[in-house]
Write an enzyme that holds these catalytic residues in place. Structure first.
Site, PDB file in Angstrom:
ATOM      1  N   GLY A  15     -40.589  -1.756  -7.381  1.00 34.64           N
ATOM      2  CA  GLY A  15     -41.480  -1.789  -6.229  1.00 34.64           C
ATOM      3  C   GLY A  15     -42.178  -3.125  -6.075  1.00 34.64           C
ATOM      4  O   GLY A  15     -42.206  -3.703  -4.981  1.00 34.64           O
ATOM      5  N   CYS A  37     -51.477   0.459 -14.972  1.00 34.38           N
ATOM      6  CA  CYS A  37     -52.018   1.530 -14.124  1.00 34.38           C
ATOM      7  C   CYS A  37     -52.769   2.511 -15.018  1.00 34.38           C
ATOM      8  O   CYS A  37     -52.611   3.720 -14.908  1.00 34.38           O
ATOM      9  CB  CYS A  37     -50.924   2.219 -13.298  1.00 34.38           C
ATOM     10  SG  CYS A  37     -49.522   2.811 -14.248  1.00 34.38           S
TER      11      CYS A  37
END
Length: 422
Positions: A233, A352
């Site tokens: 991504g 994250c």
């Protein structure tokens, strides 16, 4: 499908996602492959119920004690993602009475662990970071589903054009508040067969993830690496920022994950991306590039606790021991990736995760051990890139990017930035 049959099928899926071992999304995908006759609505009910049970497992197990029948059926009833009148067609009179009693319980009457639905060790650490009021806000945010964010591939079209293309299909969207590439879509429309998606004009990507790629600020003609590329991504976002020029390496230890990048890469129109499967962070192919790259992003393997809105099973799969193991891996990967940079090159370390162990602690240890890397201020970098209210996205007087679900409506992300001294 009859309500009773759907409930029975849902209880079967709930049983499977609660088993230790495989990630919930993989379990759900496998279940759907085994039950190909399920329609889109039935799949949505099944998946949303399974994730609801994972989000609120302590609460539902607490309430389930007063019910009767198989445990997974009771949990499926409590989390069932459909109107109550539909569900009650599948219930006995005894189950209806029990469910009504559960629905009548006020959150204010619950013990804290049944309100925040987090493992005790994680609740303790987050409470210590944020304080009581903000911890409650974060815990509540983590129990909600994440919004659907898209990144517009600016090689294909402008953000305004993408929004218009979506609107023509009946899909409402608004520009993301911080990322210049993002659109936040209303609801959860099926995108994968729409021209705007299949043409590579948009990709699904959380706004926070877009900001990490933006922070790298890769330029035309440079040599760049996405060191832990995964399914790519951020690689695609970086490649578009480079206008498909220069050379962009997508490194990962999983050839399987890099395979998932290939169809996305084909859609994107990028020609500057070079996926490379490596054995480990000290792979010979890494060593050959030492001192040659302009920019490196290290989106390190982490606990993923910033993505609990999407992946609620992670809170039950991680532990203090697993976090310690990850920290050792993060430190080794960051140190190895740093060797790739030429003098004046930029290094971005990101996770994250919500935990300082994986974030500030790793960044500070790297800075202490590598005096040849000067820290940069992400708040200043983002401000220079015209990101609105950049200071509000950062912590430690702007030294770190720190995104929180309850503050910024993104997944939880962290980033630190350095420049190799000349």
């Amino acid at each position: 499908m009859h309500p009773k049959t759907l409930l029975d099928t849902t209880a079967e899926l709930v049983c499977r996602v609660l088993l230790p071992g495989h990630p919930a999304d993989a379990v759900v995908s496998r279940f759907f492959r085994e039950h190909r006759g399920l329609g889109p609505r039935e799949r949505a009910t099944l998946a949303e119920t399974a994730y609801a049970v994972l989000r609120r497992k302590p609460l539902y197990e607490h309430l389930a004690r007063a019910g009767s029948g198989a445990r997974e059926r009771r949990l499926a009833i409590l989390g069932f993602a459909a109107p109550r009148d539909f569900l009650k067609q599948a219930l006995t009179e005894q189950e209806k009475t029990w469910l009504d009693a559960c629905d009548a319980v006020s959150p204010a009457d619950l013990l804290p662990q049944y309100r925040h639905n987090l493992p005790a060790w994680l609740a303790e650490r987050l409470h210590a970071q944020l304080g009581a009021a903000e911890f409650d806000a974060l815990a509540a945010a983590l129990l909600e589903g994440a919004p659907l964010d898209l990144r517009v591939n600016t090689l294909r079209m402008k953000r305004e054009q993408a929004a218009q293309a979506l609107q023509a299909l009946g899909i409402e969207s608004t520009p993301t508040p911080h990322s210049p590439w993002g659109l936040r879509v209303a609801g959860k429309p099926a995108l994968n067969k729409l021209d705007v998606f299949t043409s590579g004009a948009v990709e699904v990507q959380d706004e926070g993830s877009q900001l990490l790629a933006l922070l790298l600020d890769a330029r035309r003609g440079e040599m760049v690496a996405d060191f832990c590329a995964g399914a790519g991504g951020k690689t695609l976002a970086i490649g578009a920022a480079m206008r498909s020029t220069g050379r962009l390496y997508a490194f990962d230890v999983s050839a399987h994950r890099l395979e998932a990048l290939k169809p996305r890469l084909k859609r994107s129109g990028l020609s500057n991306v070079h996926p490379v499967a490596i054995a480990h962070e000290r792979d010979e192919r890494i060593k050959r590039l030492a001192g040659k790259l302009d920019r490196v992003l290290v989106d390190a393997p982490c606990s993923g606790l910033g993505t609990l809105r999407r992946n609620p099973d992670l809170k039950w799969r991680q532990s203090p021991d697993s976090v310690r193991e990850l920290v050792a891996k993060q430190q080794a990967i960051l140190a190895s990736a740093a060797r790739l940079l030429k003098a004046g090159g930029r290094l971005v370390y990101a996770t994250c995760s919500l935990l300082p162990d994986e974030n500030e602690d790793v960044a500070q240890a790297f800075g202490a051990a590598h005096p040849d890397f000067a820290p940069l201020n992400p708040a200043e970098l983002l401000h220079a890139l015209k990101v609105p209210d950049a200071a509000a996205l950062c912590s430690g007087e702007g030294r770190f990017l720190r995104l929180w679900p309850h503050r910024h409506a993104t997944d939880g992300f962290f980033a630190a930035v350095w420049q190799r001294k000349t």
